[in-house]
Design an enzyme around this catalytic site. Structure first.
Site, PDB file in Angstrom:
ATOM      1  N   CYS A 199     -12.571   2.148 -14.832  1.00 38.24           N
ATOM      2  CA  CYS A 199     -12.834   3.454 -14.834  1.00 38.24           C
ATOM      3  C   CYS A 199     -11.673   4.217 -14.818  1.00 38.24           C
ATOM      4  O   CYS A 199     -11.377   4.968 -13.894  1.00 38.24           O
ATOM      5  CB  CYS A 199     -13.798   3.682 -13.715  1.00 38.24           C
ATOM      6  SG  CYS A 199     -14.535   5.435 -13.456  1.00 38.24           S
ATOM      7  N   CYS A 201     -16.952   2.238 -19.916  1.00 41.39           N
ATOM      8  CA  CYS A 201     -18.157   2.354 -19.666  1.00 41.39           C
ATOM      9  C   CYS A 201     -19.165   0.988 -20.067  1.00 41.39           C
ATOM     10  O   CYS A 201     -19.838   0.262 -19.212  1.00 41.39           O
ATOM     11  CB  CYS A 201     -19.082   3.493 -19.773  1.00 41.39           C
ATOM     12  SG  CYS A 201     -18.116   4.970 -18.959  1.00 41.39           S
ATOM     13  N   CYS A 212     -24.690   4.374 -12.964  1.00 42.14           N
ATOM     14  CA  CYS A 212     -23.544   5.500 -12.689  1.00 42.14           C
ATOM     15  C   CYS A 212     -24.281   6.849 -13.265  1.00 42.14           C
ATOM     16  O   CYS A 212     -24.667   6.770 -14.521  1.00 42.14           O
ATOM     17  CB  CYS A 212     -22.530   4.888 -13.587  1.00 42.14           C
ATOM     18  SG  CYS A 212     -21.318   6.363 -13.792  1.00 42.14           S
ATOM     19  N   GLU A 247       1.033  -1.459  -0.040  1.00 39.40           N
ATOM     20  CA  GLU A 247      -0.180   0.069  -0.116  1.00 39.40           C
ATOM     21  C   GLU A 247       0.862   1.228  -0.018  1.00 39.40           C
ATOM     22  O   GLU A 247       0.697   2.021  -0.753  1.00 39.40           O
ATOM     23  CB  GLU A 247      -0.963  -0.027   1.098  1.00 39.40           C
ATOM     24  CG  GLU A 247      -2.196  -0.784   1.135  1.00 39.40           C
ATOM     25  CD  GLU A 247      -2.990  -0.509  -0.169  1.00 39.40           C
ATOM     26  OE1 GLU A 247      -3.258   0.640  -0.544  1.00 39.40           O
ATOM     27  OE2 GLU A 247      -3.538  -1.615  -0.947  1.00 39.40           O
ATOM     28  N   CYS A 288     -18.613  -2.010 -17.772  1.00 42.53           N
ATOM     29  CA  CYS A 288     -18.682  -1.702 -16.343  1.00 42.53           C
ATOM     30  C   CYS A 288     -19.669  -2.220 -15.678  1.00 42.53           C
ATOM     31  O   CYS A 288     -20.916  -2.005 -16.045  1.00 42.53           O
ATOM     32  CB  CYS A 288     -18.452  -0.231 -16.397  1.00 42.53           C
ATOM     33  SG  CYS A 288     -18.383   0.142 -14.580  1.00 42.53           S
TER      34      CYS A 288
HETATM   35  S1  SF4 Z   1     -19.876   3.366 -16.024  1.00 41.88           S
HETATM   36 FE1  SF4 Z   1     -19.463   4.946 -14.404  1.00 41.88          FE
HETATM   37  S2  SF4 Z   1     -17.992   3.801 -13.183  1.00 41.88           S
HETATM   38 FE2  SF4 Z   1     -18.246   2.368 -14.936  1.00 41.88          FE
HETATM   39  S3  SF4 Z   1     -16.477   3.227 -15.954  1.00 41.88           S
HETATM   40 FE3  SF4 Z   1     -17.966   4.370 -16.631  1.00 41.88          FE
HETATM   41  S4  SF4 Z   1     -17.954   6.259 -15.672  1.00 41.88           S
HETATM   42 FE4  SF4 Z   1     -16.830   4.814 -14.649  1.00 41.88          FE
END
Ligand code: SF4
Length: 355
Positions: free
Chosen positions: A195, A202, A211, A40, A205
């Site tokens: 992200c 997206c 989102c 970390e 995602c």
């Molecule tokens: S959907 Fe939202 S959280 Fe997912 S990659 Fe796109 S901006 Fe990021």
């Protein structure tokens, strides 16, 4: 398209993590507080790929916190060479010594105690506590800030205390009570692999259904907002270009410390009147004219320069240290700041025109 009301941030994230998360990082096998802490700290300003070989070399040389605490600082710094931000290495060493002296070589699991140790901020403490000890302590590092500002369409720069406080609240609200270590790893992985800062994926995602930035049909990369740039402060000065009948100009050498240290420059005044008053000590003042303002930009301020050209009908010699009359030609062989050189060249053009 609206939000999915039955959406759970942590469930969606953990489901994605099971399939796509990073599970073969060297500090994950086995997971132990010393190894988690070391990784970390190394990851605080550095990417995973860069950290891996450093982590492995460190662990080979210092297999335990006790071994690290006993090592000379020079050895630690030597192994850190190339990772940058050397305060991290010094704090790492200090922290290892404190863990040995105060906690008998065992890292505390409590966030309050962890943040008291050198080089461990709140987010790092929460990462150690959740990954190494399975506690429900949410993290808020750069990756997580990016995910959360987009997911909740949070306006404002995350470095602002008000915005940061809101992000901690969101981070805490999503933290599950189970699978805490996986969840922390998962949110870091999402920020690092999907992200991402400039090209978020997206469509792949697991957060896309809820989102706000993505559903808002906007450019999601506008989040997080960038640090506001402070307006550059401005200073003004009158530069006195005084010349005599022999086409010599008066220059002064600047002190070695400070702006244009050691270079030759025109004398500076806060007004035309003060510059003209000074000229009376130099001889019989003839014509004078102000030229249009020029702007010189330094890294931390803008200097607005009003050049004032004064011709002396007769000039006296100067006795002040660091000042001298020089011909235009001679002056161009001296060390000059860029705007001063430009002004001298303009005077030269003017003289050639008059001949
Ligand atoms: S959907 Fe939202 S959280 Fe997912 S990659 Fe796109 S901006 Fe990021």
């Amino acid at each position: 398209m609206g939000k999915n009301p039955s959406f759970s941030f942590s469930n969606a994230l953990l489901k994605w993590f099971d399939e796509h998360g990073r599970k073969n990082l060297p500090w994950q096998h086995p997971i132990a507080p010393y190894r988690v802490w070391l990784s970390e700290v190394m990851l605080q300003q550095t990417q995973v790929e860069t950290v891996i070989p450093y982590f492995e070399r460190f662990l080979k040389k210092f297999p335990s916190v006790k071994a690290l605490a006993k090592a000379p600082l020079d050895d630690v710094l030597h192994l850190w060479t190339g990772l940058g931000y050397y305060a991290r290495a010094r704090n790492l060493h200090k922290c290892a010594q404190l863990v040995v002296s105060e906690y008998k070589g065992k890292f505390p699991s409590d966030v309050e105690q962890l943040v008291e140790l050198p080089g461990i901020g709140k987010s790092t403490a929460c990462a150690i506590s959740s990954i190494a000890f399975g506690q429900a302590t949410a993290i808020l590092d750069g990756n997580v800030k990016r995910v959360l500002t987009r997911f909740h369409a949070v306006e404002g720069w995350p470095g602002k205390p008000k915005v940061e406080k809101m992000l901690w609240q969101y981070a805490d609200s999503h933290m599950p009570q189970e699978r805490c270590a996986d969840y922390t790893q998962a949110i870091m992985d999402l920020g690092a692999t999907l992200c991402t800062r400039s090209s978020p994926n997206c469509p792949a995602c697991p957060m896309q259904d809820n989102c706000e930035a993505y559903l808002g049909d906007e450019d999601v990369t506008k989040y997080p907002e960038k640090k506001p740039r402070k307006a550059t402060p401005e200073k003004s000065t009158t530069m006195l270009i005084v010349r005599d009948q022999k086409d010599r100009i008066l220059l002064e050498q600047r002190p070695t410390q400070g702006i244009w240290g050691g270079l030759w420059s025109f004398m500076e005044f806060d007004s035309t009147e003060n510059a003209l008053t000074y000229c009376q000590q130099l001889g019989k003042v003839g014509e004078h004219e102000s030229w249009s303002e020029i702007i010189h930009v330094f890294s931390h301020y803008k200097l607005k320069i009003t050049p004032l050209l004064v011709t002396l009908n007769s000039a006296l010699s100067v006795k002040e240290d660091g000042k001298q009359w020089v011909t235009l030609e001679e002056s161009l062989n001296l060390g000059l700041a860029a705007p001063v050189k430009r002004l001298i060249q303009n005077v030269q053009k003017l003289s050639e025109f008059l001949i």
